[in-house]
Scaffold this motif. Structure first.
Motif, short mmCIF file in Angstrom:
data_model
loop_
_atom_site.label_atom_id
_atom_site.label_comp_id
_atom_site.label_asym_id
_atom_site.label_seq_id
_atom_site.Cartn_x
_atom_site.Cartn_y
_atom_site.Cartn_z
N LEU A 65 0.85 -1.18 0.00
CA LEU A 65 0.00 0.00 0.00
C LEU A 65 0.88 1.23 0.00
O LEU A 65 1.93 1.25 0.67
CB LEU A 65 -0.92 0.01 1.23
CG LEU A 65 -1.88 1.19 1.36
CD1 LEU A 65 -2.89 1.19 0.23
CD2 LEU A 65 -2.60 1.13 2.71
N ALA A 66 0.47 2.26 -0.78
CA ALA A 66 1.22 3.53 -0.85
C ALA A 66 0.23 4.68 -0.80
O ALA A 66 -0.85 4.62 -1.39
CB ALA A 66 2.06 3.61 -2.10
N LEU A 67 0.58 5.73 -0.04
CA LEU A 67 -0.20 6.96 0.05
C LEU A 67 0.71 8.14 -0.23
O LEU A 67 1.84 8.19 0.26
CB LEU A 67 -0.83 7.09 1.44
CG LEU A 67 -1.84 6.01 1.87
CD1 LEU A 67 -2.29 6.26 3.30
CD2 LEU A 67 -3.03 5.98 0.94
N ASP A 68 0.18 9.12 -1.05
CA ASP A 68 0.99 10.29 -1.39
C ASP A 68 1.00 11.33 -0.29
O ASP A 68 1.94 12.13 -0.20
CB ASP A 68 0.49 10.92 -2.70
CG ASP A 68 0.73 10.01 -3.90
OD1 ASP A 68 1.60 9.10 -3.76
OD2 ASP A 68 0.06 10.17 -4.93
N LYS B 279 5.18 12.55 4.60
CA LYS B 279 4.23 12.89 3.54
C LYS B 279 3.82 11.64 2.77
O LYS B 279 2.70 11.16 2.88
CB LYS B 279 4.80 13.93 2.59
CG LYS B 279 3.81 14.33 1.50
CD LYS B 279 4.41 15.36 0.56
CE LYS B 279 3.40 15.73 -0.53
NZ LYS B 279 3.94 16.68 -1.50
N ALA B 280 4.74 11.10 1.98
CA ALA B 280 4.46 9.90 1.20
C ALA B 280 4.89 8.67 2.00
O ALA B 280 5.96 8.67 2.60
CB ALA B 280 5.18 9.94 -0.13
N VAL B 281 4.06 7.63 2.01
CA VAL B 281 4.36 6.40 2.74
C VAL B 281 4.11 5.22 1.83
O VAL B 281 3.24 5.25 0.96
CB VAL B 281 3.51 6.28 4.02
CG1 VAL B 281 3.94 7.28 5.08
CG2 VAL B 281 2.03 6.43 3.71
N ALA B 282 4.90 4.16 2.05
CA ALA B 282 4.71 2.90 1.32
C ALA B 282 5.02 1.78 2.28
O ALA B 282 6.00 1.84 3.03
CB ALA B 282 5.63 2.84 0.10
N ARG C 293 8.62 9.35 3.02
CA ARG C 293 9.36 10.50 2.50
C ARG C 293 8.74 11.78 3.01
O ARG C 293 7.54 11.83 3.31
CB ARG C 293 9.36 10.50 0.96
CG ARG C 293 10.20 9.37 0.35
CD ARG C 293 10.06 9.32 -1.16
NE ARG C 293 10.91 8.28 -1.74
CZ ARG C 293 10.87 7.89 -3.00
NH1 ARG C 293 9.96 8.45 -3.84
NH2 ARG C 293 11.70 6.98 -3.46
N THR C 294 9.56 12.81 3.08
CA THR C 294 9.07 14.11 3.53
C THR C 294 8.51 14.88 2.34
O THR C 294 8.54 14.42 1.19
CB THR C 294 10.19 14.90 4.19
OG1 THR C 294 11.20 15.19 3.22
CG2 THR C 294 10.83 14.10 5.33
N PHE D 198 6.00 7.98 -4.01
CA PHE D 198 6.49 6.69 -4.48
C PHE D 198 5.80 6.33 -5.79
O PHE D 198 4.58 6.49 -5.93
CB PHE D 198 6.23 5.61 -3.43
CG PHE D 198 7.03 5.81 -2.17
CD1 PHE D 198 8.39 5.52 -2.15
CD2 PHE D 198 6.43 6.30 -1.02
CE1 PHE D 198 9.13 5.69 -0.99
CE2 PHE D 198 7.15 6.47 0.13
CZ PHE D 198 8.52 6.18 0.15
N LYS D 199 6.60 5.81 -6.72
CA LYS D 199 6.08 5.38 -8.02
C LYS D 199 5.74 3.90 -7.98
O LYS D 199 6.20 3.16 -7.12
CB LYS D 199 7.12 5.65 -9.10
CG LYS D 199 7.41 7.15 -9.26
CD LYS D 199 8.42 7.37 -10.37
CE LYS D 199 8.68 8.87 -10.56
NZ LYS D 199 9.67 9.12 -11.62
#
Length: 896
Positions: free
Chosen positions: A226-229, A247-250, A268-269, A275-276
């Motif tokens: 799962l990934a969220l922007d 900010k972005a999580v995977a 990531r901040t 994440f792509k």
């Protein structure tokens, strides 16, 4: 010749607007993003490409600070090329990820100067390099992924500790995803628990997550990557300051044996791109391999734990076998017929030292009466280590007036709780060690408790490896068995005290039941004395001889003396020593007493001949046995009947009879008491020797036969009952014979012993006689006068003491009564010996519980004489005291 045309400046203003338009058209036609910044970071020019990229009209761009428009910051970041150009005035170029522009750009910053050459601003040209950057990033990420997968594969083969594997997994995942933030949560029960963090999330508290809660819970419930922007838009996200930068999580699930056991996540901040899909795919591949590595590590950890538990189980089994072996050894002492408490205590200490490697210790018990600690062992440590010499009495340590015990050993008794300490100096029960004494390095104490009562203590010290809770538990197991030993010892003491009390009660019952018979016999004796005395007086007045009558008076007095002796033997406390006695006179005397007391419809027959083999027995106790058995038989003969007493010798040829009684083969005397009453059935015979058992509660206490049984057992004899309904009852007693009879000296019923060889019965010494009975005083004076002594008599002890103080050297011996008003015989003796320590002193008493043989010896009294005394006994006592040197032990002359 014509002239060249001159420049016409008048046309220049018309060209400037055209040039400006052409420049702006060319400026807007550039595909790169171009803007001009002044010295305050404000945008003063921007081309169309920048406006289109931002999606803002030109008017919304001009005048805005670059860092606010593009980065949303209140100040330029440190990596800003314009910031660097303003600092050194030179051109700068760098690759920058511009979040506001949506990608990676090669930014070139050129200085812009005014007409005087001063730095007025800069021209920024940003070229979009996203396609090349993406390819480069993809290649780099693939290389990182391969390396991470390779390293994880190596961990799968080599990593054994789960904690180290988790750290490696998080570090590799963060490196793979070009991130410094991440975490791992593991399943514990019904929740995921934040276990490990990286970057800003490294020092997070223990966080519990339910299924579907937050990002971690969503990955857990989905069991898929799962990934969220924008993490900050998650409703149930974590809101602590460290998580505000995320900010972005995977995240990917960690699956072991088909079940989600954890979640691996990176973040990531806002300064980094989202994440792509390719990155998520690589993270999923990494998560699958990491799951295998973690599963392998967990299996290894489970195997290691199982081996450790197996080793612990084996050690526990060995320890349990050791403790059980120690308990079995102690149990051997507990079930032995003769309990030796010091032996048990030493065994407890030896076993406790062996199990705990303690060098020193002691095992003790509390005395019920004094509450003093009696140390039963020979390795003693209270506040020092010192051995006890064998043969010395057991030391006793008392409590203080408040009932508290000192020191570490006392702390366990005061609290009633077991404890151990490997730092005795800091323990609240520690005392300051006296100079020259050894302070214990460590200490363990376990109170010995039985049914809530504190019975004793096991204390150990100076273990080479220090004490543990397991040591305390092992010693506690030994304490339980030692408590049983102490309890059994107390029970034995109680039984002995009860037996003594029962015997005493039986004596009292016998005296009550025989009082009538004694009074009858005594009246007969007095009648004889009175009659023969009157006849002697009449004959003396008529000039006749009264010798035969006086001999009859003397014989009657001897009978009275023997009777009084029997009564006194019942009243004296303590245990009677066994001696060689002829049982026939005892049986005859018992028959005489019974004939007086029993109804006339009960006949008594006695078959016992004096002068036969002697029994090794206590006369008064055997007399009590005979009377108790006869009283029991009489109760059975309510309607009349016959009681038969018999005495016979049983030699080695009759060994079967001794074996029947459970006795070793030897010479015995058989004492028989039988009746022809109704008899007993077998069920009744099983209980007749039990204390307080009686078939006729209104006529008996149920103690008689129990006392008989106890006395015969104490004599190492045997007792057998033969009875059947309608056939009467027979009690057969076996008592050991004395060996040999001829060497045992005077026995009961044999009269007075002859005087010692070479001892004359006469003398001429000066004797002081003190007695408050004038008639007896006159008798003694005349007796001693006939023996040649010079006698001075006193009927008042105070007057006698005054004479001694006035003339201490006028007397060679003091003969005094014990029971006198004012000053008793022992006190008079003490005063006399204080005046003249070498003065022989003899004390006479008819019955005294205040003066014993031991006390007489301690006072310096030569002999303690029992009244009444014959002239021969008195003469022997005087000569023995006068001719023996001073300081010899007191003797006890008993005329009975």
């Amino acid at each position: 010749m014509s002239q060249a045309p001159k420049d016409d400046n008048s046309s220049q203003p018309e060209l400037l607007p055209l040039a400006k338009a052409e420049w702006e058209s060319a400026f807007d036609a550039v595909s790169d993003l171009v803007m001009v910044l002044d010295g305050r970071y404000q945008i003063v020019r921007a081309n169309r490409a920048l406006s289109d990229r931002l999606g803002l009209p030109y008017s919304k761009i001009i005048g805005q600070p670059c860092h606010r428009l593009l980065h949303g910051l209140n100040a330029p970041p440190d990596y800003c090329p314009h910031h660097l150009l303003l600092h050194d005035g030179r051109e700068h170029s760098s690759e920058i990820y511009e979040a506001g522009l949506g990608g990676h750009f090669l930014v070139t910053c050129l200085p812009l100067r005014d007409g005087q050459g001063r730095l007025a601003g800069a021209v920024h040209i940003a070229r979009d390099i996203n396609d090349g950057k993406s390819a480069e990033l993809t290649t780099r990420q693939q290389n990182l992924c391969l390396k991470a997968l390779h390293d994880t594969a190596l961990d799968l083969m080599n990593r054994r500790d789960l904690s180290g594997l988790l750290t490696t997994m998080l570090e590799q995942a963060a490196g793979l995803m070009d991130s410094s933030l991440g975490w791992i949560a593991l399943l514990e029960g019904s929740h995921m628990v934040f276990t490990l963090g990286a970057g800003l999330l490294k020092s997070q508290p223990r966080i519990l997550v339910a299924p579907g809660q937050g990002f971690t819970g969503r990955v857990w419930r989905a069991a898929a990557p799962l990934a969220l922007d924008n993490y900050q838009e998650v409703p149930d996200r974590l809101t602590s300051p460290a998580w505000a930068e995320v900010k972005a999580v995977a995240g990917v699930p960690i699956v072991c044996q088909g079940q989600v056991q954890g979640v691996l996540a990176v973040a990531r901040t806002s300064r980094q791109p989202a994440f792509k899909p390719a990155e998520i795919e690589m993270l999923a591949r990494f998560g699958a391999l990491a799951s295998l590595a973690m599963d392998n590590a967990r299996l290894h950890e489970d195997a290691r734990r199982e081996l450790a538990e197996r080793r612990q189980a084996e050690e526990a089994l060995e320890w349990e076998l050791m403790v059980n072996s120690a308990q079995a050894r102690l149990a051997h002492y507990l079930i032995s017929p003769d309990l030796d408490l010091p032996t048990v205590a030493n065994a407890v200490l030896e076993l406790a030292q062996g199990m705990t490697s303690a060098r020193d210790g002691f095992v003790g018990n509390l005395e019920p009466a004094t509450h003093g600690m009696v140390c039963r062992t020979h390795a003693l440590i209270m506040d020092e280590s010192r051995p006890m010499a064998l043969g010395q009495p057991d030391p006793v340590f008392a409590s203080d007036p408040g009932g508290q015990y000192p020191g570490l050993w006392g702390y366990a008794l005061n609290t009633g709780s077991a404890f151990f300490t490997n730092d005795p100096a800091s323990h609240p029960g520690s005392l300051e060690t006296s100079p020259g004494r050894i302070a214990p390095r460590n200490f363990l104490a376990v109170p010995v408790v039985m049914e809530g009562e504190l019975l004793g203590l096991i204390a150990l010290a100076n273990s080479c490896q220090g004490f543990t809770s397991r040591d305390q538990q092992a010693v506690g197991r030994l304490a339980e068995l030692y408590a049983l030993a102490l309890h059994r010892q107390r029970a034995q003491d109680d039984r002995e005290r009860l037996s003594d009390q029962l015997r005493h009660n039986q004596k009292m019952e016998a005296l009550v039941s025989l009082a009538g018979g004694v009074a009858h016999d005594f009246n007969n004796i007095l009648g004889t004395i009175l009659g023969f005395t009157e006849i002697a007086l009449d004959e003396n007045r008529q000039g006749g001889s009264a010798e035969e009558d006086l001999e009859n008076v003397l014989a009657s007095c001897q009978r009275a003396k023997d009777l009084v002796g029997r009564l006194l033997s019942f009243s004296r406390p303590g245990r009677e020593e066994r001696q060689a006695i002829d049982l026939a006179p005892l049986l005859e005397e018992a028959c005489q007493l019974l004939r007086v007391n029993l109804p006339t419809n009960i006949a008594i027959e006695c078959d016992a001949q004096a002068g036969g083999p002697l029994a090794l027995a206590a006369p008064n106790q055997i007399h009590q046995v005979i009377m108790n058995l006869c009283a029991n038989a009489a109760q059975a003969l309510d309607g009349g009947g016959r009681i038969t007493l018999g005495l016979s010798a049983v030699g080695p040829a009759h060994g079967a009879l001794a074996q029947l009684h459970g006795l070793p083969a030897g010479n015995y005397l058989r004492l028989l008491v039988a009746d022809d009453g109704p008899g007993m059935d077998p069920s009744l015979q099983e209980h007749i020797f039990e204390p307080f058992f009686s078939t006729k509660r209104e006529k008996g206490s149920g103690l008689g036969l129990a006392v008989v049984h106890g006395i015969i057992q104490a004599h190492q004899g045997g007792l057998q009952v033969s009875s059947a309904p309608g056939q009467g009852s027979s009690f057969s007693l076996l008592l050991p014979q004395a060996q040999p009879a001829g060497q045992l000296g005077a026995t009961a019923g044999q009269g007075e012993a002859p005087p010692p060889t070479g001892l004359t019965l006469r003398g001429n010494e000066r004797i002081m006689v003190v007695d408050d009975e004038p008639a007896l005083l006159e008798v003694v004076r005349r007796m001693l006068g006939t023996l040649g002594y010079r006698v001075e008599v006193y009927s008042d002890s105070q007057t006698a003491l005054f004479a001694l103080r006035s003339r201490p050297w006028d007397f060679d011996l003091l003969l005094t009564d014990q029971t006198m008003p004012g000053l008793t015989g022992d006190r008079l003796a003490a005063e006399a010996l204080r005046l003249r320590p070498e003065l022989p002193v003899l004390v006479c008493t008819g019955f005294s519980q205040s003066l014993s043989q031991e006390r007489a010896r301690s006072l310096g009294i030569r002999q303690l004489l029992m009244k009444p005394l014959s002239r021969q006994q008195l003469a022997q006592a005087l000569r023995q005291a006068l001719e023996h040197p001073a300081g010899t032990a007191a003797s006890y002359i008993n005329p009975f």
